[in-house]
Design a protein around this motif. Structure first.
Motif, mmCIF file in Angstrom:
data_model
loop_
_atom_site.group_PDB
_atom_site.id
_atom_site.type_symbol
_atom_site.label_atom_id
_atom_site.label_comp_id
_atom_site.label_asym_id
_atom_site.label_seq_id
_atom_site.Cartn_x
_atom_site.Cartn_y
_atom_site.Cartn_z
ATOM 1 N N ALA A 1 -5.010 4.323 6.678
ATOM 2 C CA ALA A 1 -4.381 5.307 5.802
ATOM 3 C C ALA A 1 -5.396 6.057 4.961
ATOM 4 O O ALA A 1 -5.127 7.174 4.496
ATOM 5 N N MET A 2 -6.565 5.471 4.753
ATOM 6 C CA MET A 2 -7.576 6.130 3.936
ATOM 7 C C MET A 2 -8.074 7.414 4.588
ATOM 8 O O MET A 2 -8.473 8.357 3.897
ATOM 9 N N VAL A 3 -8.036 7.465 5.910
ATOM 10 C CA VAL A 3 -8.443 8.689 6.621
ATOM 11 C C VAL A 3 -7.529 9.840 6.266
ATOM 12 O O VAL A 3 -7.940 11.005 6.225
ATOM 13 N N GLN A 4 -6.267 9.513 5.955
ATOM 14 C CA GLN A 4 -5.296 10.542 5.602
ATOM 15 C C GLN A 4 -5.244 10.787 4.092
ATOM 16 O O GLN A 4 -4.365 11.501 3.611
ATOM 17 N N GLY A 5 -6.172 10.194 3.373
ATOM 18 C CA GLY A 5 -6.239 10.411 1.929
ATOM 19 C C GLY A 5 -5.298 9.549 1.124
ATOM 20 O O GLY A 5 -5.104 9.802 -0.069
ATOM 21 N N ALA A 6 -4.709 8.528 1.740
ATOM 22 C CA ALA A 6 -3.814 7.612 1.023
ATOM 23 C C ALA A 6 -4.582 6.327 0.716
ATOM 24 O O ALA A 6 -4.966 5.594 1.631
ATOM 25 N N PHE A 7 -4.794 6.053 -0.543
ATOM 26 C CA PHE A 7 -5.610 4.907 -0.942
ATOM 27 C C PHE A 7 -4.783 3.715 -1.427
ATOM 28 O O PHE A 7 -5.310 2.610 -1.546
ATOM 29 N N LEU A 8 -3.518 3.924 -1.726
ATOM 30 C CA LEU A 8 -2.707 2.836 -2.264
ATOM 31 C C LEU A 8 -2.592 1.633 -1.315
ATOM 32 O O LEU A 8 -2.640 0.489 -1.791
ATOM 33 N N PRO A 9 -2.431 1.821 0.010
ATOM 34 C CA PRO A 9 -2.331 0.650 0.892
ATOM 35 C C PRO A 9 -3.551 -0.267 0.857
ATOM 36 O O PRO A 9 -3.441 -1.441 1.193
ATOM 37 N N VAL A 10 -4.699 0.266 0.464
ATOM 38 C CA VAL A 10 -5.900 -0.556 0.313
ATOM 39 C C VAL A 10 -6.110 -0.960 -1.137
ATOM 40 O O VAL A 10 -6.465 -2.097 -1.443
ATOM 41 N N LEU A 11 -5.872 -0.013 -2.037
ATOM 42 C CA LEU A 11 -6.140 -0.243 -3.452
ATOM 43 C C LEU A 11 -5.246 -1.324 -4.049
ATOM 44 O O LEU A 11 -5.711 -2.178 -4.826
ATOM 45 N N VAL A 12 -3.966 -1.324 -3.701
ATOM 46 C CA VAL A 12 -3.020 -2.269 -4.303
ATOM 47 C C VAL A 12 -3.361 -3.721 -3.938
ATOM 48 O O VAL A 12 -3.545 -4.560 -4.833
ATOM 49 N N PRO A 13 -3.477 -4.074 -2.643
ATOM 50 C CA PRO A 13 -3.844 -5.471 -2.340
ATOM 51 C C PRO A 13 -5.265 -5.810 -2.766
ATOM 52 O O PRO A 13 -5.542 -6.945 -3.172
ATOM 53 N N GLY A 14 -6.177 -4.833 -2.679
ATOM 54 C CA GLY A 14 -7.545 -5.085 -3.113
ATOM 55 C C GLY A 14 -7.613 -5.397 -4.601
ATOM 56 O O GLY A 14 -8.328 -6.312 -5.029
ATOM 57 N N ALA A 15 -6.859 -4.648 -5.397
ATOM 58 C CA ALA A 15 -6.820 -4.898 -6.838
ATOM 59 C C ALA A 15 -6.174 -6.256 -7.134
ATOM 60 O O ALA A 15 -6.615 -6.978 -8.040
ATOM 61 N N ALA A 16 -5.153 -6.616 -6.371
ATOM 62 C CA ALA A 16 -4.496 -7.916 -6.568
ATOM 63 C C ALA A 16 -5.480 -9.055 -6.317
ATOM 64 O O ALA A 16 -5.551 -10.021 -7.092
ATOM 65 N N ILE A 17 -6.256 -8.949 -5.234
ATOM 66 C CA ILE A 17 -7.252 -9.981 -4.935
ATOM 67 C C ILE A 17 -8.280 -10.077 -6.053
ATOM 68 O O ILE A 17 -8.596 -11.165 -6.549
ATOM 69 N N ALA A 18 -8.810 -8.923 -6.463
ATOM 70 C CA ALA A 18 -9.860 -8.910 -7.482
ATOM 71 C C ALA A 18 -9.368 -9.488 -8.805
ATOM 72 O O ALA A 18 -10.045 -10.309 -9.431
#
Length: 278
Positions: A239-256
């Protein structure tokens, strides 16, 4: 004097309080996921593909239109139970080996030390990958492999505190009474080390969570359609290729956030428990 001694425990640092509050929310969300999650974690809605934050999807939606908040809540279950299980495996093996080495010393200590040194020299992630290659992908295999990889760390820590603990007078007193070494270790030595070990395990919990998330990201851990946080990061990359960062940002932030919270609480807990040791 009494008032001064109680002040440090009464005034907990703000970071400790925030970390504790976050972990309580995460655990509560995982337990109550079927009740509080607005959607099923695998409910697909292509009309909401890569939806931004909105009243319908508070944290947005992924490339399949699955609600990210719901997936985070359900994913917290595997993301929290996995590290707990691997640390349980590592603790049973590591505490047993460390206590055995400290109690018997001599060639037993040397043998256990050499085995743990060899396992330390072998990269943990490579060891896990080899185990997965033999037994196949999956969260169960990843948990067992990581449990074995964490065993030397806990064994060395246990040995270091067991050597100090076994030199205390009460151990000699039980020996003089004719009590067997196994009984002394099980009933007295290990329980007296438990507080220090538990504090250390809390610190390792965050590392274990990160390790499992990494394996899921690499495709060796949780498999689709699981909502494991590491797998969510992997699936969200497209999804990041399409400029959508939430699918990565949300779980990544949860882990961190969860990893940092466990580290903050673990370090303080380990210090407090160590300070209370007789």
């Amino acid at each position: 004097m009494t008032l001064v001694a109680t002040l440090p425990s009464a005034r907990r640092p703000l970071g400790f309080q925030l970390a504790g509050a976050l972990l309580v929310l995460v655990v509560a969300g995982a337990v109550l996921a079927p009740v509080v999650a607005p959607y099923a974690p695998d409910a697909v809605d292509f009309a909401a593909t890569l939806s931004p934050m909105s009243p319908e999807h508070l944290l947005g939606a992924d490339q399949s239109g699955r609600d990210l908040l719901s997936r985070i809540l359900y994913g917290a279950r595997t993301s929290l139970i996995g590290p707990l299980a691997l640390l349980a495996i590592a603790s049973v093996l590591g505490v047993a080996l460390g206590t055995l080495a400290a109690w018997w010393r001599g060639w037993v200590d040397a043998f256990v030390s050499r085995v743990t040194d060899v396992m330390y020299a072998f990269p943990g992630l490579l060891f896990v990958v080899l185990v997965v290659a033999v037994f196949g992908n999956g969260i169960t295999t990843a948990v067992i492999a990581l449990g074995l990889a964490y065993t030397p760390t806990i064994a060395k820590y246990t040995r270091s505190i067991a050597i100090t603990e076994s030199a205390k007078p009460y151990i000699d007193a039980y020996r003089v009474q004719g009590m067997s070494g196994l009984r002394i270790c099980v009933r007295y030595l290990v329980p007296n080390m438990a507080r220090s070990i538990v504090g250390y395990l809390v610190v390792l919990f965050g590392e274990g969570l990160m390790s499992l998330a990494t394996l899921s990201f690499l495709g060796f851990g949780a498999q689709p359609p699981s909502s494991d946080w590491g797998l969510m990061v992997k699936e969200g990359q497209a999804a990041m290729v399409q400029g959508a960062f939430l699918p990565v940002l949300v779980p990544g932030a949860a882990i961190a956030l969860v990893v940092v919270s466990f580290n903050v609480i673990g370090v303080r807990l380990a210090d407090r428990l160590a300070a209370r040791r007789p």
